[in-house]
Scaffold this motif. Structure first.
Motif, mmCIF file in Angstrom:
data_model
loop_
_atom_site.group_PDB
_atom_site.id
_atom_site.type_symbol
_atom_site.label_atom_id
_atom_site.label_comp_id
_atom_site.label_asym_id
_atom_site.label_seq_id
_atom_site.Cartn_x
_atom_site.Cartn_y
_atom_site.Cartn_z
ATOM 1 N N ASP A 66 -7.261 -6.869 -3.161
ATOM 2 C CA ASP A 66 -7.855 -6.502 -1.869
ATOM 3 C C ASP A 66 -8.872 -5.377 -2.025
ATOM 4 O O ASP A 66 -9.940 -5.413 -1.416
ATOM 5 C CB ASP A 66 -6.760 -6.055 -0.892
ATOM 6 C CG ASP A 66 -5.920 -7.248 -0.431
ATOM 7 O OD1 ASP A 66 -6.376 -8.387 -0.616
ATOM 8 O OD2 ASP A 66 -4.822 -7.023 0.113
ATOM 9 N N ILE A 67 -8.538 -4.396 -2.832
ATOM 10 C CA ILE A 67 -9.477 -3.278 -3.035
ATOM 11 C C ILE A 67 -10.732 -3.782 -3.739
ATOM 12 O O ILE A 67 -11.857 -3.457 -3.358
ATOM 13 C CB ILE A 67 -8.808 -2.125 -3.828
ATOM 14 C CG1 ILE A 67 -7.666 -1.514 -3.012
ATOM 15 C CG2 ILE A 67 -9.839 -1.054 -4.208
ATOM 16 C CD1 ILE A 67 -6.857 -0.456 -3.742
ATOM 17 N N GLY A 68 -10.530 -4.613 -4.755
ATOM 18 C CA GLY A 68 -11.660 -5.154 -5.505
ATOM 19 C C GLY A 68 -12.585 -5.993 -4.633
ATOM 20 O O GLY A 68 -13.802 -5.961 -4.787
ATOM 21 N N GLU A 69 -11.990 -6.728 -3.714
ATOM 22 C CA GLU A 69 -12.793 -7.547 -2.814
ATOM 23 C C GLU A 69 -13.615 -6.650 -1.880
ATOM 24 O O GLU A 69 -14.785 -6.917 -1.604
ATOM 25 C CB GLU A 69 -11.885 -8.472 -1.997
ATOM 26 C CG GLU A 69 -12.661 -9.541 -1.271
ATOM 27 C CD GLU A 69 -11.771 -10.405 -0.387
ATOM 28 O OE1 GLU A 69 -10.614 -10.695 -0.788
ATOM 29 O OE2 GLU A 69 -12.228 -10.785 0.705
ATOM 30 N N TRP A 70 -12.995 -5.558 -1.441
ATOM 31 C CA TRP A 70 -13.725 -4.600 -0.597
ATOM 32 C C TRP A 70 -14.917 -4.027 -1.382
ATOM 33 O O TRP A 70 -16.027 -3.918 -0.849
ATOM 34 C CB TRP A 70 -12.798 -3.465 -0.130
ATOM 35 C CG TRP A 70 -13.551 -2.455 0.679
ATOM 36 C CD1 TRP A 70 -13.810 -2.509 2.016
ATOM 37 C CD2 TRP A 70 -14.213 -1.278 0.168
ATOM 38 N NE1 TRP A 70 -14.587 -1.431 2.378
ATOM 39 C CE2 TRP A 70 -14.855 -0.662 1.278
ATOM 40 C CE3 TRP A 70 -14.325 -0.700 -1.096
ATOM 41 C CZ2 TRP A 70 -15.596 0.516 1.147
ATOM 42 C CZ3 TRP A 70 -15.061 0.468 -1.230
ATOM 43 C CH2 TRP A 70 -15.693 1.066 -0.113
ATOM 44 N N VAL A 71 -14.675 -3.680 -2.649
ATOM 45 C CA VAL A 71 -15.736 -3.101 -3.485
ATOM 46 C C VAL A 71 -16.902 -4.080 -3.622
ATOM 47 O O VAL A 71 -18.066 -3.716 -3.434
ATOM 48 C CB VAL A 71 -15.203 -2.712 -4.894
ATOM 49 C CG1 VAL A 71 -16.346 -2.305 -5.816
ATOM 50 C CG2 VAL A 71 -14.176 -1.576 -4.796
ATOM 51 N N LEU A 72 -16.573 -5.344 -3.925
ATOM 52 C CA LEU A 72 -17.620 -6.357 -4.091
ATOM 53 C C LEU A 72 -18.451 -6.501 -2.821
ATOM 54 O O LEU A 72 -19.677 -6.500 -2.858
ATOM 55 C CB LEU A 72 -16.985 -7.707 -4.430
ATOM 56 C CG LEU A 72 -16.750 -7.991 -5.916
ATOM 57 C CD1 LEU A 72 -15.795 -9.159 -6.082
ATOM 58 C CD2 LEU A 72 -18.078 -8.274 -6.632
ATOM 59 N N ILE A 129 -2.640 2.388 -10.431
ATOM 60 C CA ILE A 129 -1.514 2.129 -9.525
ATOM 61 C C ILE A 129 -1.799 0.885 -8.685
ATOM 62 O O ILE A 129 -0.928 0.032 -8.493
ATOM 63 C CB ILE A 129 -1.228 3.363 -8.627
ATOM 64 C CG1 ILE A 129 -0.776 4.538 -9.501
ATOM 65 C CG2 ILE A 129 -0.170 3.037 -7.569
ATOM 66 C CD1 ILE A 129 -0.583 5.848 -8.760
ATOM 67 N N ALA A 130 -3.038 0.767 -8.221
ATOM 68 C CA ALA A 130 -3.431 -0.410 -7.439
ATOM 69 C C ALA A 130 -3.260 -1.689 -8.264
ATOM 70 O O ALA A 130 -2.839 -2.723 -7.752
ATOM 71 C CB ALA A 130 -4.875 -0.284 -6.956
ATOM 72 N N GLU A 131 -3.559 -1.595 -9.560
ATOM 73 C CA GLU A 131 -3.413 -2.761 -10.438
ATOM 74 C C GLU A 131 -1.942 -3.096 -10.613
ATOM 75 O O GLU A 131 -1.525 -4.243 -10.478
ATOM 76 C CB GLU A 131 -4.057 -2.473 -11.807
ATOM 77 C CG GLU A 131 -5.588 -2.489 -11.750
ATOM 78 C CD GLU A 131 -6.247 -2.044 -13.054
ATOM 79 O OE1 GLU A 131 -5.594 -1.311 -13.842
ATOM 80 O OE2 GLU A 131 -7.412 -2.421 -13.275
ATOM 81 N N GLU A 132 -1.149 -2.054 -10.878
ATOM 82 C CA GLU A 132 0.283 -2.231 -11.132
ATOM 83 C C GLU A 132 0.999 -2.774 -9.894
ATOM 84 O O GLU A 132 1.932 -3.561 -10.009
ATOM 85 C CB GLU A 132 0.844 -0.856 -11.504
ATOM 86 C CG GLU A 132 2.170 -0.844 -12.189
ATOM 87 C CD GLU A 132 2.589 0.590 -12.481
ATOM 88 O OE1 GLU A 132 1.803 1.323 -13.136
ATOM 89 O OE2 GLU A 132 3.668 0.993 -12.026
ATOM 90 N N ARG A 133 0.581 -2.357 -8.714
ATOM 91 C CA ARG A 133 1.276 -2.741 -7.488
ATOM 92 C C ARG A 133 0.626 -3.929 -6.776
ATOM 93 O O ARG A 133 0.936 -4.189 -5.614
ATOM 94 C CB ARG A 133 1.381 -1.553 -6.512
ATOM 95 C CG ARG A 133 1.876 -0.242 -7.138
ATOM 96 C CD ARG A 133 3.207 -0.365 -7.830
ATOM 97 N NE ARG A 133 4.258 -0.817 -6.925
ATOM 98 C CZ ARG A 133 5.480 -1.139 -7.307
ATOM 99 N NH1 ARG A 133 5.799 -1.082 -8.576
ATOM 100 N NH2 ARG A 133 6.356 -1.529 -6.416
ATOM 101 N N GLY A 134 -0.300 -4.594 -7.462
ATOM 102 C CA GLY A 134 -0.881 -5.809 -6.896
ATOM 103 C C GLY A 134 -1.845 -5.587 -5.735
ATOM 104 O O GLY A 134 -2.049 -6.481 -4.926
ATOM 105 N N LEU A 135 -2.407 -4.394 -5.645
ATOM 106 C CA LEU A 135 -3.342 -4.107 -4.547
ATOM 107 C C LEU A 135 -4.797 -4.218 -4.968
ATOM 108 O O LEU A 135 -5.701 -4.102 -4.149
ATOM 109 C CB LEU A 135 -3.095 -2.681 -4.014
ATOM 110 C CG LEU A 135 -1.755 -2.438 -3.343
ATOM 111 C CD1 LEU A 135 -1.528 -0.958 -3.127
ATOM 112 C CD2 LEU A 135 -1.716 -3.189 -2.029
ATOM 113 N N ILE A 136 -5.016 -4.450 -6.252
ATOM 114 C CA ILE A 136 -6.384 -4.408 -6.762
ATOM 115 C C ILE A 136 -7.211 -5.593 -6.242
ATOM 116 O O ILE A 136 -8.441 -5.487 -6.123
ATOM 117 C CB ILE A 136 -6.426 -4.336 -8.314
ATOM 118 C CG1 ILE A 136 -7.799 -3.886 -8.801
ATOM 119 C CG2 ILE A 136 -6.036 -5.661 -8.947
ATOM 120 C CD1 ILE A 136 -8.189 -2.480 -8.404
#
Ligand code: C2E
Ligand code: CA
Ligand code: CA
Ligand code: CA
Length: 279
Positions: free
Chosen positions: A88-94, A79-86
């Motif tokens: 920001d989330i991905g940057e947090w993960v890194l 859902i995060a990928e589909e809605r363009g949130l990945i």
């Protein structure tokens, strides 16, 4: 039949609306989750078959939902990928993975690699290398202790971009692994051109070794391919001593799976690391 068809259709639309509403609700909650710091990383050990030592961990995201408890990535990453949130989330993960790995090193624990999963949207962003450089600087982690996992299907989407991106990342000194190897298509011819360090044999092959002859043959082929190309090879989803023996005999370098450990909260991983070799 007509009646039935109409009912089916009505039922279908109602269902679609419910699904759309659900996705929207999750999207809004995901936005808030970032602000409220509800995400957490668990770390799954990757051990060297030769020594049994933990040489790396894969960072795997979870969502500590205030009402629904701990939610796994399969329920919100798509859902995060589909809605363009990945992004920001991905940057947090890194950032979190790098910060945590540096913190372990500062505690005097043996240095290990932390592997982070990248979505297609992150991998194909023009400023990926720049962003990672910034995160490494900010967290004080040396690039050699960061590995990026990109799936085979993502890596073949745009071959020319991939080659340029991999070269830029490689020049920074971090490690690159092809995730879910063997589940995509035709990447064999690209392996020569993609400057990666590691292949991850997908769990779907590992699952049925050594009993299943086809999966055993595929696993053996991937391990040999990696070795002949001078790449490291790691098997994921290793759950049994029989799988371990087979992989060891074939010359696999590392394993990851429930046999060694499930993904662990950072504190448990640190304790594990302090105890030393697994075997
Ligand atoms: P993956 O990259 O293939 O990660 C391995 C998954 O297999 C993890 O599930 C892990 O908990 C699970 N696993 C490990 N060992 C075993 C085993 O022995 N048996 C079985 N049955 N499963 C095992 P998890 O944590 O639910 O993650 C699922 C997927 O979510 C990951 O698959 C990855 O594609 C994605 N994901 C997780 N964290 C992130 C993230 O930070 N960013 C992105 N973009 N994707 C993520
Ligand atoms: Ca992975
Ligand atoms: Ca995988
Ligand atoms: Ca997988």
């Amino acid at each position: 039949a007509k009646e039935h068809g109409r009912n089916t259709f009505r039922f279908y639309t109602a269902d679609m609306n419910a699904r759309a509403r659900e996705i929207l609700a999750v999207e809004n909650q995901l936005r808030r989750a970032l602000e409220r710091d509800e995400f957490v990383l668990h770390y799954q050990p990757q051990v060297a078959m030769s020594s049994g030592a933990i040489v790396g961990v894969e960072a795997l995201i979870r969502w500590r939902h205030p009402e629904r408890g701990l939610i796994g990535p399969m329920q919100f990453i798509p859902i995060a990928e589909e809605r363009g949130l990945i992004g920001d989330i991905g940057e947090w993960v890194l950032r979190e993975a790098c910060r945590q790995n540096r913190a372990w090193q500062d505690e005097g624990l043996p240095p290990i690699e932390v592997a982070v999963n990248l979505s297609a949207m992150q991998f194909y962003r023009r400023d990926l290398a720049e962003d990672i450089t910034g995160i490494l600087k900010e967290t004080g982690l040396d690039a050699r202790w960061l590995a990026l996992e990109v799936t085979e299907s993502v890596i073949v989407q745009d071959v020319e971009s991939t080659i340029a991106t991999l070269a830029a990342l490689k020049a920074m000194g971090l490690k690159l692994a092809i995730d879910d190897f063997g589940t995509g298509y035709s990447s064999l011819s690209y392996l020569k051109r993609f400057k990666v360090d590691k292949l991850k044999v997908d769990r779907s092959f590992v699952m049925d070794i050594p009993g299943d002859a086809d999966d055993s043959a595929i696993t053996r082929a991937v391990v040999n391919l990696a070795r002949n190309l001078g790449l490291q090879v790691i098997a994921e989803g290793v759950e049994t001593p029989e799988q371990w023996s087979f992989l060891k005999q074939e010359g696999c370098d590392e394993v990851q799976g429930y046999l060694v450990s499930p993904p662990l909260p950072a504190i448990d991983l640190a304790n594990r690391l302090a105890r030393g070799a697994w075997t």
